[in-house]
Every structure is written in C-alpha cells, then in structure tokens.
Design an enzyme around this catalytic site. Structure first.
Site, mmCIF file in Angstrom:
data_model
loop_
_atom_site.group_PDB
_atom_site.id
_atom_site.type_symbol
_atom_site.label_atom_id
_atom_site.label_comp_id
_atom_site.label_asym_id
_atom_site.label_seq_id
_atom_site.Cartn_x
_atom_site.Cartn_y
_atom_site.Cartn_z
ATOM 1 N N ARG A 41 0.823 -1.220 0.000
ATOM 2 C CA ARG A 41 0.000 0.000 0.000
ATOM 3 C C ARG A 41 0.859 1.273 0.000
ATOM 4 O O ARG A 41 0.428 2.293 -0.542
ATOM 5 C CB ARG A 41 -0.954 -0.009 1.200
ATOM 6 C CG ARG A 41 -2.150 -0.919 0.954
ATOM 7 C CD ARG A 41 -3.094 -0.896 2.114
ATOM 8 N NE ARG A 41 -4.398 -1.419 1.713
ATOM 9 C CZ ARG A 41 -5.324 -1.819 2.572
ATOM 10 N NH1 ARG A 41 -5.100 -1.743 3.867
ATOM 11 N NH2 ARG A 41 -6.477 -2.260 2.143
ATOM 12 N N GLY A 377 -12.856 -4.458 1.528
ATOM 13 C CA GLY A 377 -14.246 -4.028 1.649
ATOM 14 C C GLY A 377 -14.692 -3.143 0.494
ATOM 15 O O GLY A 377 -15.795 -3.312 -0.044
#
Ligand code: ADP
Ligand code: MG
Length: 400
Positions: A41, A377
């Site tokens: 990330r 998500g």
C-alpha cells in the site's frame, strides 16, 4: 469515473505553488518488531506523491489511518512512524512525521513531504464530524482522495474534508482502482464467474445476495461454503459454520437456480480433527464428514472441476477469499489450484482482499492476474454495485 482528477490539475499547471493534502491508505500490516511487514500500500501511494512533487507543490501533506486506535488516545503502536521511514526509503527523500496537525500548527519547507500522524487518532474522525473536517479542510489548497481501501467509509478524512475542501479531486490510485472495477461491474464480459470465499458468510452476505443476481456461476469456499453445505443438508462436523445464516445461503442458491445458474457444491473436501498446521489432512467425500472433523479445504476433484471452468472462461472472473486455510500448506491446495486457474484464465481476471492478496503472493501468480485491488471491503462493495461514498462526494465536487 466522474471526478476532478489530480493528474489533470498537474497537467494544467494548477498544482504549482499549492499546498496539497493527500488522503492515502497506508494501513499496512506491521511485524512483531514494529517495522512494515508488507509495503504494497505504501508503494501504491507513491504515484500521487510524486505527481504532487513534479507538479511543483509548495508542500505535500499525506495522511492515513493505521489499525483501529482509540480516538484521542495516542499509543506508540498506532504511530505512522514506521510508514514514514519506509516511505522515505522508497521516495529517496526525507519524510517528516507531524503529530497534532489538525489546526496547522506546523511549518513546512518548500517542496517538503510530511506525513500527518494517524488520522484515526483525531476525535471525530470515524463519525465524520463536520467541525473536524472543516478544520482539516483549511490545511491545504488541493485535497486529493487516493485511499481506495477506505473509499467505502465516510469518515472525516475520507468524506467530510472533501465536502469542504477548496479543491477536491481523485488521486491516480483511486482512479485506477475505480475504473478497473467499474469496467467489470457496469458491463461485465460473459460468462461472469465470481468466487466469494474466506472465513464468514456474515461479512460477505450482501455481496453474495447481490452477485446472485448478476453472475453466471458463483463459487463459494471457506467458512462460507460450510454454511452452504449445511443448507444443503450435508454433514459439516465441527467446521467453521454459521447456522443462523443457513436460510440466507438457501436464498442465494434459489436466486441462482431461478436464473438457470448455480452455486456448485464440492463432491470432496479436506478435513482434519484439529485446527493446526501439522494436523493430518484427509480427503473425503463431502457426504462422509464425521462429527469430530472440520472441513479446512475443498477436495482435489472439486478444485479441478472449478479450475477447468475458470480456465475455459473467456468472460471475466472476480475473486475474493481463499477456498481453504491456505496459511497451512496441507489445506492450501484448493486455493493454489484456484490461483493457478485464474492465472491461466483467458478472460479478464480481477482479485481483491487482504488474505486473497496474501494467497496470490504465496503462490506467485500476481503477474498473471489482470487486476489486483488494494481494497478488500471497498472492492466488494463496488462489486455489489454500491456507489462508494468517496465516489459520490468527488462526483458532486466535480460540478463546482
Ligand atoms: P479476504 O481477506 O481475502 O477478504 P477473508 O478474511 O474473508 O478473506 O478470509 C480469509 C481467511 O479465511 C483465511 O485466514 C483462511 O484461513 C480462512 N479460511 C478459509 N477457509 C476456511 C475454513 N474452511 N475454515 C476456517 N477458516 C477458513
Ligand atoms: Mg481477511
């Protein structure tokens, strides 16, 4: 994606001399010793930062959440300090960490990159407190949303600040993620196969229900599969299962059946009597699972059957969730066969989710997946067809 794009502002010279605030997703796993265990990330957030620097930004202020700290109660484990260190290495320039930054009581050198400490330490962040968002919106001239992994949450730095920001735009990672996933959601190539597996039905129930209306084949695995097996009247022993959700699993099967599609159930499974890496693994017919056994993977026949369907799919395959307890080698074979089939699939392939990415890394097939999302998500909510809060507010601000 309808949004002002940061790349376009840079190209227009609109970033020259401006203070740029970037909401990134730097929520990385940390090792025991507190260092960054996986920097995917951080790497994914560098293009936006480099873009700001190349565009001549007066200063680049980057923030992110890390973990789930208690607002207003900073602890050493919640600090972005290890992230700042890794980011500095990757960028090849210093990255200073600034604490207590909400009211702008800090100075920046020309062209400096600073990391603003864990935004979830600010009181009001999670609840998207408008006063907090307004204070943060005073810190810069241009606000960039580049946190795809948190784009499904409306918090002060992922939503509120973009309501009040002088200029609100989408960063390159957000644009890339949203456009890749939108392509499949809006106009999916057919046949469309979805694999939704992993630990629990409860966390992925709405995605299962929505996908049941869209996909040609829905493959379930992991704890989710166990609930579907129970719904079909099969023995699941002491497997991870959610008996309360048997009705929901049946409803998903019926929805698929009504469309002439189906949720294939395995003819064989891998069981063990204990949840341990070295527990002896036994392949069994699904019907033969004993009361003291737990299903920890799909069996080789089933894995081969679904793998062949995927290898013949010229449409698209979307994947979230390991088929078994892939962390233990004895129960990783179903997930490995799936990962290899997706790698060999001639259609468009898309995968996302924290453990799913870990599985793909374990089997070394990342290069052969067309698109891997940094979001879990957020990826699932987009697949469901939901409009993410980040996309909604940036679209609204694009009209200014
Ligand atoms: P993702 O992070 O990709 O969304 P999940 O978090 O939903 O995936 O699920 C991953 C976890 O599910 C893994 O830790 C894996 O060990 C576990 N899992 C998969 N199959 C089983 C099973 N049959 N029984 C128990 N746990 C399982
Ligand atoms: Mg997970």
């Amino acid at each position: 994606m309808k949004a002002k794009k940061f790349a376009e502002l840079v190209a227009q010279g609109a970033v020259q001399g401006k203070r740029v605030f970037i909401r990134a997703d730097l929520n990385v796993p940390l090792a025991e010793n507190g260092s960054v265990a996986d920097d995917t990330r951080i790497r994914a957030s560098l293009p936006a930062i480099r873009m700001a620097l190349e565009g001549g930004a007066a200063a680049v202020l980057v923030t992110s959440h890390l973990g789930r700290p208690k607002e207003g109660e900073p602890q050493a484990k919640d600090s972005l300090a290890p992230v700042a260190a890794r980011m500095a290495e990757l960028l090849g320039r210093p990255v200073r960490l600034v604490t207590d930054w909400v009211d702008g009581q800090f100075t920046t050198a020309p062209g400096e990159v600073v990391l603003l400490e864990n935004c979830r330490l600010n009181v009001g962040e999670k609840k998207n407190n408008p006063e907090l968002a307004q204070r943060i919106a005073k810190l810069a001239d241009i606000f960039v949303h580049d946190a795809f992994g948190t784009a499904h949450r409306a918090e002060a730095t992922t939503y509120g600040v973009f309501e009040y920001a002088p200029v609100a735009c989408a960063g390159p990672l957000l644009v890339q993620e949203v456009e890749a996933i939108e392509k499949v959601v809006a106009n999916p190539p057919r046949p469309l196969i979805a694999i939704v597996a992993g630990s629990k039905v409860s966390t992925k129930l709405t995605v299962l229900q929505n996908l049941a209306e869209k996909v040609d084949t829905l493959i379930v695995g992991g704890g989710i599969l166990n609930t579907f097996l129970m719904a079909a009247g099969k023995p699941v022993g002491k497997s991870l299962v959610e008996p309360d959700l048997v009705g929901e699993a049946k409803a998903v099967q019926e929805k698929m059946a009504a469309r002439g599609a189906d949720v294939p159930l395995p003819e064989d499974v891998v069981v063990a009597s204990e949840f341990r890496a070295d527990a002896p693994a036994t392949v069994k017919a699904t019907e033969a699972v004993a009361a003291d056994e737990m299903i920890l993977d799909v069996g080789p026949q089933f894995a081969e059957r679904i793998a062949q369907t995927i290898e013949a799919c010229t449409g698209a395959v979307v994947w979230n969730g390991p088929l078994g307890v892939f962390e233990f080698d004895a129960f990783a074979k179903g997930t490995e066969r799936l990962a290899r089939a997706i790698a060999a699939c001639p259609g468009f392939t898309l995968a996302g989710g924290g453990d799913t990415i870990a599985a793909i890394e374990k089997f070394g097939t990342a290069d052969q997946v067309d698109y891997i999302s940094t979001g879990g998500g957020a990826f699932l909510e987009m697949l469901e067809g939901k409009v993410l809060p980040a996309i909604e507010i940036l679209a609204k601000r694009a009209e200014d």
